[in-house]
Design an enzyme around this catalytic site. Sequence first.
Site, PDB file in Angstrom:
ATOM      1  N   TYR A 170      -5.622  27.920   0.326  1.00  0.00           N
ATOM      2  CA  TYR A 170      -6.415  27.214  -0.694  1.00  0.00           C
ATOM      3  C   TYR A 170      -7.787  26.884  -0.093  1.00  0.00           C
ATOM      4  CZ  TYR A 170      -7.411  23.313  -3.900  1.00  0.00           C
ATOM      5  OH  TYR A 170      -7.973  22.452  -4.804  1.00  0.00           O
TER       6      TYR A 170
ATOM      7  N   ARG B 176       0.824  -1.214   0.000  1.00  0.00           N
ATOM      8  CA  ARG B 176       0.000   0.000   0.000  1.00  0.00           C
ATOM      9  C   ARG B 176       0.859   1.266   0.000  1.00  0.00           C
ATOM     10  NH1 ARG B 176      -2.704  -0.146   4.656  1.00  0.00           N
ATOM     11  NH2 ARG B 176      -4.540  -1.340   4.051  1.00  0.00           N
TER      12      ARG B 176
ATOM     13  N   LYS C 261       0.046  19.990  -9.704  1.00  0.00           N
ATOM     14  CA  LYS C 261       0.261  21.251 -10.414  1.00  0.00           C
ATOM     15  C   LYS C 261       1.601  21.202 -11.161  1.00  0.00           C
ATOM     16  CE  LYS C 261      -3.677  22.387  -8.706  1.00  0.00           C
ATOM     17  NZ  LYS C 261      -3.902  23.138  -7.485  1.00  0.00           N
TER      18      LYS C 261
ATOM     19  N   ASP D  87       1.696  25.188   2.612  1.00  0.00           N
ATOM     20  CA  ASP D  87       1.325  24.771   1.265  1.00  0.00           C
ATOM     21  C   ASP D  87       2.239  25.521   0.297  1.00  0.00           C
ATOM     22  OD1 ASP D  87       0.180  24.523  -1.290  1.00  0.00           O
ATOM     23  OD2 ASP D  87      -1.832  24.264  -0.471  1.00  0.00           O
TER      24      ASP D  87
END
Length: 385
Positions: free
Chosen positions: A105, A52, A203, A178
């Site tokens: 954001y 995982r 992005k 961020d």
Amino acid sequence: MSGAGPDTRLVHAGSAPRPGVRTVNPPIQRASTVILPDAKALYDGAHVTYARVGLQPRDSLCEALAELEGAKGVHLYPSGLAAMTGVLLALLKAGDEVLVCAHAYRPTRLFCDRVLTRFGVAVRHYPQTASPDEVLAAAGTATRLIVLESPGSLTMEMQDIPAIARLARDRGALTVMDNTWAAGLLFKPLAHGVDVSVQALTKYAGGHSDVFMGSAASNDEEVLARLEAGMSEVGWSVSPEDAYLILRSLRTLPVRMAQHGQSGVAIAAWLRDQPEVLEVLHPALPGARGHALFTRDFSGPSGLFSFVLRPASQAAVDALLDALQVFGLGFSWGGHESLAISCDPQRPRSGDYPGPLMRLHVGLEAPADLIADLRRGLDAFAAAA
Ligand SMILES: *Cc1c(COP(=O)(O)O)cnc(C)c1O
């Protein structure tokens, strides 16, 4: 498998590992299950026992991102938003308080307001333009974590990140930034004292508008252990193909960013001279808000910025956008193609700028074509205003 019947032979044929030839890029290992060498290895903790969170090329991507971020460790999440929410979930508990910048954001802000509060975490907001002392003055005794974002989403305000990080550390609060705008390249949060650097790899790192992923990087062993526990307790995983795409794009990040940044500043400077434009919000533009902090802390510009139009109707704003032929109308950014949006419906408060707010992502097209496209849009705007 000697003596096995045809169904059993079909299940196992071709599954033996082969020593690989050496290729430029790591192989894509598709796996949920890992086959262990012997009975003892099932539980000895030294082996990867389940796929995982591991395997190539995810491990390779983590190594490359650690290099980019100057980090001891990096964790991957299935989207940029998942990276931000995953970090907050891993580092906060009931009774804690988190301080969030007002122009973070928007989905990050909404997660704090709507989800963290349900789990007993108090959320306070501070203005994006607050000085470092004002940010810390907004902190309460239970403040354990401060969310930073610079430039701020949509409005591009700069924060004095090193000063806030230093004051937060003195108070025993963690800082999480961020850093999607700078893509881990133009600004180095960890070197400036931030505890966790988060970016939406979707992005610039991904760079081609075709994959979602997020990362969280840190140099603090205890923080990294808490993030790792958070990953495995909540159960996130990213696909090896997606990790491969990000790793492939990361190799060209510096050359792409140089072009995005150079074209972005050229277009920002051109826009500033157009009669329909009141203000350009691009911290790399000399004279723009935040320029002094930008030149002190950042090594270069990206291609994402905003601008304020003269007051006009929504119909005039829509006419501008509808006249564009090279810029696409779309959310997200960081890909090779240019994008434009109007921002006002997304903003926490309207009215802090005198006219409509627009955001551009400047892609890798020729700047002259992008400028001609924007002039076409501004003509339509002026005709409809
Ligand atoms: C897009 C974006 C995100 C979220 O990334 P996703 O991969 O779309 O979830 C987070 N922060 C910023 C600043 C962004 O622009």
